[in-house]
Design a protein around this motif. Structure first.
Motif, mmCIF file in Angstrom:
data_model
loop_
_atom_site.group_PDB
_atom_site.id
_atom_site.type_symbol
_atom_site.label_atom_id
_atom_site.label_comp_id
_atom_site.label_asym_id
_atom_site.label_seq_id
_atom_site.Cartn_x
_atom_site.Cartn_y
_atom_site.Cartn_z
ATOM 1 N N ARG A 1 0.836 -1.201 0.000
ATOM 2 C CA ARG A 1 0.000 0.000 0.000
ATOM 3 C C ARG A 1 0.876 1.259 0.000
ATOM 4 N NH1 ARG A 1 -4.043 -0.857 4.050
ATOM 5 N NH2 ARG A 1 -2.511 -0.218 5.589
ATOM 6 N N ALA B 1 2.336 1.936 -3.398
ATOM 7 C CA ALA B 1 1.324 2.526 -4.280
ATOM 8 C C ALA B 1 1.130 4.012 -3.968
ATOM 9 C CB ALA B 1 0.002 1.772 -4.131
ATOM 10 N N GLU B 2 1.153 4.384 -2.690
ATOM 11 C CA GLU B 2 1.005 5.788 -2.308
ATOM 12 C C GLU B 2 2.200 6.614 -2.764
ATOM 13 O OE1 GLU B 2 0.371 5.768 1.907
ATOM 14 O OE2 GLU B 2 -1.588 4.810 1.737
ATOM 15 N N ASP C 1 4.107 5.896 -5.320
ATOM 16 C CA ASP C 1 3.972 5.967 -6.774
ATOM 17 C C ASP C 1 3.034 7.111 -7.172
ATOM 18 O OD1 ASP C 1 3.890 5.482 -9.498
ATOM 19 O OD2 ASP C 1 3.473 3.349 -9.294
ATOM 20 N N VAL C 2 1.907 7.241 -6.485
ATOM 21 C CA VAL C 2 0.961 8.326 -6.752
ATOM 22 C C VAL C 2 1.607 9.676 -6.460
ATOM 23 C CG1 VAL C 2 -1.228 9.364 -5.991
ATOM 24 C CG2 VAL C 2 -1.084 6.909 -6.429
ATOM 25 N N ALA C 3 2.387 9.758 -5.398
ATOM 26 C CA ALA C 3 3.082 11.008 -5.068
ATOM 27 C C ALA C 3 4.063 11.389 -6.174
ATOM 28 C CB ALA C 3 3.814 10.872 -3.734
ATOM 29 N N GLN D 1 3.802 10.634 -9.332
ATOM 30 C CA GLN D 1 2.995 11.093 -10.461
ATOM 31 C C GLN D 1 2.464 12.501 -10.227
ATOM 32 O OE1 GLN D 1 -0.009 8.128 -11.313
ATOM 33 N NE2 GLN D 1 1.498 6.482 -11.155
ATOM 34 N N ARG D 2 2.153 12.820 -8.979
ATOM 35 C CA ARG D 2 1.641 14.141 -8.637
ATOM 36 C C ARG D 2 2.759 15.192 -8.689
ATOM 37 N NH1 ARG D 2 -0.547 12.723 -4.150
ATOM 38 N NH2 ARG D 2 1.231 13.141 -2.816
ATOM 39 N N ASP E 1 4.990 16.180 0.888
ATOM 40 C CA ASP E 1 5.422 16.245 -0.511
ATOM 41 C C ASP E 1 6.619 17.180 -0.702
ATOM 42 O OD1 ASP E 1 3.593 14.411 -1.397
ATOM 43 O OD2 ASP E 1 2.354 15.850 -2.497
#
Length: 163
Positions: free
Chosen positions: A39, A42-43, A45-47, A49-50, A146
Motif C-alpha cells: 500500500r 502505491a502511495e 507511486d501516486v506522489a 505522479q503528482r 510532498d
C-alpha cells in the motif's frame, strides 16, 4: 514416526532447501507488514505522479535486497528510490539497507530512502557513510510531506551530470 525422522535426516544431510525461490516469497516478514509495504509503495507511486507528472517511473516488482524499489527518471536523469515501512514510530536503523548501498556505491547511483514514519537519524548516518551526498533518507507519510520528498529528489537530480 520413521518418515519424520527420515525427513529430518535428509534435511540435515542435504541442507535446508527452499521450496520457493526468493523472488516468489512475500516481501516482508509478516503478511500485515507486506500489505502495508504494498500500500505504501502505491502511495509513493501516486506522489511521484503528482510531483513529477512527466516523469517515467519504473517499479521493481521482484523482491531483492540489492535493488531499489523504484527508478524515477525526471528530465532524463534517474534517481533510485527505496521505500521502507515501519509498523512503529521508533528509530529506523536501516539494517536492511547495506546490500543495496554496497551495490549503488559500486554503480555510482543516487538513492532516496523514503520512510513512512519514525526517526531516521541512524539510517541517515549509514547512507551518508556509504554514499556521501549521493544518498538521503526522507520521512514521507502523505501529501503533507510532498515538499520534503520533492526537495530530496530534486537535490540529487541537480548533482547529476547527464550522460
Amino acid at each position: 514416526m520413521i518418515d519424520t525422522r527420515l525427513r529430518r535426516w535428509l534435511r540435515s544431510l542435504l541442507g535446508r532447501v527452499r521450496a520457493t525461490p526468493e523472488s516468489y516469497r512475500p516481501r516482508a516478514t509478516s503478511s500485515k507488514v507486506s500489505r502495508l509495504a504494498d500500500r505504501y509503495d502505491a502511495e509513493v507511486d501516486v506522489a511521484f505522479q503528482r510531483l513529477w507528472p512527466k516523469a517515467r517511473i519504473y517499479h521493481d516488482r521482484e523482491f531483492t535486497r540489492d535493488r531499489a524499489d523504484f527508478l524515477l527518471v525526471v528530465r532524463g536523469r534517474g534517481v533510485m528510490v527505496e521505500t521502507k515501512v515501519k509498523s512503529d514510530p521508533g528509530l529506523f536503523r536501516g539494517s536492511t539497507l547495506p546490500p543495496l548501498l554496497d551495490r549503488l556505491q559500486r554503480d555510482g547511483r543516487r538513492l532516496v530512502v523514503v520512510l513512512n514514519q519514525g526517526d531516521p537519524t541512524p539510517a541517515r548516518e549509514l547512507v551518508a557513510s556509504k554514499l556521501g551526498d549521493k544518498g538521503c533518507v526522507v520521512v514521507w507519510s502523505g501529501p503533507e510531506h510532498d515538499a520534503d520528498l520533492h526537495l530530496a529528489v530534486e537535490t540529487l537530480l541537480r548533482q547529476m551530470v547527464r550522460h
